[in-house]
Design a protein around this motif. Structure first.
Motif, PDB file in Angstrom:
ATOM      1  N   TYR A   1       2.005  -8.245   2.158  1.00 12.31           N
ATOM      2  CA  TYR A   1       2.648  -7.265   3.039  1.00 12.31           C
ATOM      3  C   TYR A   1       3.602  -6.361   2.240  1.00 12.31           C
ATOM      4  O   TYR A   1       3.599  -5.133   2.403  1.00 12.31           O
ATOM      5  CB  TYR A   1       3.415  -7.978   4.147  1.00 12.31           C
ATOM      6  CG  TYR A   1       4.068  -7.033   5.135  1.00 12.31           C
ATOM      7  CD1 TYR A   1       3.350  -6.512   6.204  1.00 12.31           C
ATOM      8  CD2 TYR A   1       5.403  -6.649   4.974  1.00 12.31           C
ATOM      9  CE1 TYR A   1       3.938  -5.630   7.105  1.00 12.31           C
ATOM     10  CE2 TYR A   1       5.998  -5.774   5.859  1.00 12.31           C
ATOM     11  CZ  TYR A   1       5.258  -5.273   6.923  1.00 12.31           C
ATOM     12  OH  TYR A   1       5.844  -4.394   7.798  1.00 12.31           O
TER      13      TYR A   1
ATOM     14  N   CYS B   1       1.666  -3.840   0.203  1.00 11.65           N
ATOM     15  CA  CYS B   1       1.020  -2.798   1.005  1.00 11.65           C
ATOM     16  C   CYS B   1       2.001  -1.714   1.438  1.00 11.65           C
ATOM     17  O   CYS B   1       1.615  -0.558   1.603  1.00 11.65           O
ATOM     18  CB  CYS B   1       0.336  -3.414   2.218  1.00 11.65           C
ATOM     19  SG  CYS B   1      -1.174  -4.319   1.813  1.00 11.65           S
TER      20      CYS B   1
ATOM     21  N   MET C   1      -4.213  -5.377   4.627  1.00  8.03           N
ATOM     22  CA  MET C   1      -3.463  -5.575   5.867  1.00  8.03           C
ATOM     23  C   MET C   1      -4.322  -6.234   6.955  1.00  8.03           C
ATOM     24  O   MET C   1      -3.790  -6.962   7.802  1.00  8.03           O
ATOM     25  CB  MET C   1      -2.910  -4.242   6.363  1.00  8.03           C
ATOM     26  CG  MET C   1      -1.729  -3.728   5.544  1.00  8.03           C
ATOM     27  SD  MET C   1      -0.334  -4.906   5.459  1.00  8.03           S
ATOM     28  CE  MET C   1       0.184  -4.937   7.177  1.00  8.03           C
TER      29      MET C   1
END
Length: 263
Positions: free
Chosen positions: A118, A121, A137
């Motif tokens: 996460y 990203c 994701m």
């Protein structure tokens, strides 16, 4: 990307400087008061400068593909992440930030570290790497069983695919979506078509890298475990253990094998 390899970076700048020196020398040596002559020389130099960029970008990309990506493909994921960290240390600037984070997110996903996925990203900003961001994701939301969010990422990826021109990459994105769809169905207790899908990937993907085979072997073994076919499940799970190196596929397969041994 050129900057991550020192020798290519130095050569790239040397060639570029030589091209500029030659351009200036031509202007000084051959200009005869024709106002547009410097413009013509400059325009004539631009293709050589662009070629310099393209050549060294390709060399750096080829070296990365040859020396670093095989670590991932061969289930040496911690070493893969460490090597990326070494190469990109203090060099992750501009588009390199997105490149680095898209690659390292793939590694973190393969060792079940989705908090790090996460974080990576959120740092992927370049348009050229948005598809990789969506693919990572999707996995993040599946892991956290946020299936509505995963569906949103799949839809965003589909929209990006409409503008893609690389058939092989489009196929990879389509497969990511299909895998996610089967993951959700299985979680919901619908096993229809999943075994055939996973087996097809094992039979048709070429080249079948160890990490790919470990991933689909684990998925198929887990499916058969859920369907109450322990002996068939055991064969695939053992394959995931044998090939899985330091990935989550080995860890999860070992856990399922322990459950089978206890029954």
């Amino acid at each position: 990307m050129i900057s991550i390899y020192r020798k290519y970076h130095i050569a790239y700048w040397c060639v570029g400087i030589i091209e500029i020196i030659v351009m200036v020398a031509v202007m000084i040596g051959f200009w005869r008061d024709v106002w547009y002559f410097p413009v013509l020389v400059t325009l004539g130099t631009i293709p050589f400068i662009m070629a310099d960029v393209v050549v060294f970008m390709r060399l750096a990309s080829k070296k990365l593909s040859k020396e670093v990506l095989p670590l991932f493909y061969n289930c040496q994921v911690h070493e893969f992440i460490n090597e990326l960290n070494r190469l990109f240390a203090k060099k992750a600037k501009g588009a390199n930030i997105s490149l680095y984070n898209s690659l390292v997110a793939r590694g973190y996903g393969s060792i079940d570290d989705y908090d790090s996925v996460y974080e990576c990203c959120q740092k992927i900003k370049a348009k050229g790497y948005k598809a990789e961001c969506h693919r990572s994701m999707i996995e993040y939301y599946l892991k956290n069983e946020q299936f509505d969010k995963a569906q949103e990422e799949m839809e965003a990826l589909r929209k990006l695919m409409e503008k893609m021109k690389n058939p092989k990459y489009i196929e990879g994105c389509e497969l990511s979506i299909k895998n996610a769809e089967y993951y959700i169905r299985i979680k919901q207790g619908n096993y229809e078509g999943a075994e055939e899908h996973y087996q097809k990937q094992l039979d048709t993907i070429k080249p079948l890298y160890p990490i790919t085979e470990a991933s689909y072997s684990h998925a198929l073994g887990k499916l058969l475990f859920l369907k109450g076919e322990p002996e068939r499940a055991r064969n695939y799970l053992q394959k995931a253990v044998d090939l899985g190196g330091d990935t989550k596929y080995k860890k999860f397969a070992e856990e399922l094998l322990l459950k089978l041994d206890e029954e």
